[in-house]
Write an enzyme that holds these catalytic residues in place. Structure first.
Site, PDB file in Angstrom:
ATOM      1  N   HIS A  51       2.140   3.423  17.703  1.00  0.00           N
ATOM      2  CA  HIS A  51       3.049   2.327  18.046  1.00  0.00           C
ATOM      3  C   HIS A  51       3.659   1.710  16.928  1.00  0.00           C
ATOM      4  O   HIS A  51       5.097   1.596  16.873  1.00  0.00           O
ATOM      5  CB  HIS A  51       2.056   1.317  18.903  1.00  0.00           C
ATOM      6  CG  HIS A  51       2.909   0.306  19.417  1.00  0.00           C
ATOM      7  ND1 HIS A  51       3.738  -0.465  18.909  1.00  0.00           N
ATOM      8  CD2 HIS A  51       3.079   0.195  20.754  1.00  0.00           C
ATOM      9  CE1 HIS A  51       4.244  -1.473  19.751  1.00  0.00           C
ATOM     10  NE2 HIS A  51       3.927  -1.129  20.804  1.00  0.00           N
ATOM     11  N   HIS A  55      -4.658   0.200  27.081  1.00  0.00           N
ATOM     12  CA  HIS A  55      -3.312   0.076  26.519  1.00  0.00           C
ATOM     13  C   HIS A  55      -3.212   0.684  24.987  1.00  0.00           C
ATOM     14  O   HIS A  55      -4.148   0.180  24.075  1.00  0.00           O
ATOM     15  CB  HIS A  55      -2.759  -1.513  26.591  1.00  0.00           C
ATOM     16  CG  HIS A  55      -1.407  -1.858  25.760  1.00  0.00           C
ATOM     17  ND1 HIS A  55      -1.475  -2.532  24.933  1.00  0.00           N
ATOM     18  CD2 HIS A  55      -0.369  -1.114  25.971  1.00  0.00           C
ATOM     19  CE1 HIS A  55      -0.018  -2.598  24.485  1.00  0.00           C
ATOM     20  NE2 HIS A  55       0.618  -1.699  25.188  1.00  0.00           N
TER      21      HIS A  55
END
EC number: 4.6.1.-
Length: 285
Positions: free
Chosen positions: A47, A12
């Protein structure tokens, strides 16, 4: 024949090139990266804050460099090649784009992948790619993406591409019927991955949505190829997700998934997916 369910163990938020080997060494056979846009231009794998607990949210790379690095890890004969690295998910942060920008973004991502990952069809990376969009209203991204590859004479590369339309998450998730409708508008039949999940600091729900997606996947006229769940960091949640019937688990700790896949009661039912497993086929046992 091996009739165990193949599992995609997705690292992830792998956004810096230095993180790629770390996650692969920990047992991931796939990774997920966050693609951030400036207007319609995919610019960074990044992110930003907030992100999952225990993770550095601001690791990043330029999009083209990131793709070229992925290519090295997935091209047989390259010194960095990893045979077990078979798929990556691009989590496309198109949430703030207008419709015109969404269409342009689809073109730009296609051009970026074609040049930097597929090397213009000349012995490029071999991994499968899942394009994940945050809003079912962004289905036109997929149409323009496909158009670019067709026009460039590389329609065959679409065999390697799957799609995930998973949102919007607010104010409430779209019904599976409206998700299916969006895929039809996108011209997508098969090659569908659907995800459900929570940040790792959220309390685990009853997985009702996940179970609904899995039931749809396994139904007579299901449109979903594979279902993945995020982000799973605990042994107990990994077991529950496998018991429910997921095909993929997105995790900050890939070795946790590997450990569970090796446990009694799991190793006879599940195994790590390999390159020979078709990610666009629904598993039937």
């Amino acid at each position: 024949a091996d009739n165990r369910r193949p599992i995609w163990n997705l690292g992830h938020m792998v956004n810096a090139v230095k993180q790629i080997p770390t996650f692969l060494n920990d047992g991931a056979n796939a990774i997920e990266a966050d693609i951030t846009f400036k207007g319609a231009v995919p610019t960074y794998s990044y992110h930003g804050t907030p992100c999952d607990f225990g993770r550095d949210c601001i690791r990043w790379e330029y999009f083209d460099v990131f793709l070229r690095t992925l290519r090295e890890y997935t091209t047989p004969g390259n010194s960095k090649y990893r045979e077990k690295f078979i798929l990556f998910v691009l989590d496309l942060k198109t949430g703030s784009l207008n419709n015109h920008e969404v269409r342009k973004a689809g073109e730009n991502v296609a051009k970026g992948l074609l040049e930097n990952y597929w090397n213009n069809g000349n012995n490029g990376g071999r991994a499968y790619v899942v394009l994940s969009l945050p809003d079912i209203a962004h289905y036109e991204f997929i149409r323009t993406f496909k158009e670019v590859l067709k026009t460039a004479g590389h329609e065959n590369l679409l065999d390697k591409v799957g799609y995930d339309l998973s949102g919007p998450y607010w104010p409430s998730l779209p019904s599976l019927d409206s998700v299916h409708e969006a895929f039809k508008k996108a011209g997508v039949d098969g090659h569908v991955w659907l995800s459900d999940g929570l940040t790792n600091w959220a309390k685990l729900g009853d997985m009702a949505r996940l179970k609904e997606i899995i039931k749809s996947r396994d139904s007579e006229n299901g449109f979903i190829s594979k279902v993945y769940y995020w982000s799973v960091d605990k042994y107990s949640t990994t077991r529950t997700a496998l018991d429910v019937g997921v095909d993929g688990i997105m995790t900050n700790y890939p070795y946790v998934i590997i450990d569970v896949l090796n446990e009694n009661g799991y190793k006879d039912k599940y195994r790590l997916a390999t390159y020979d497993d078709n990610p666009w086929e629904t598993f039937k046992n």
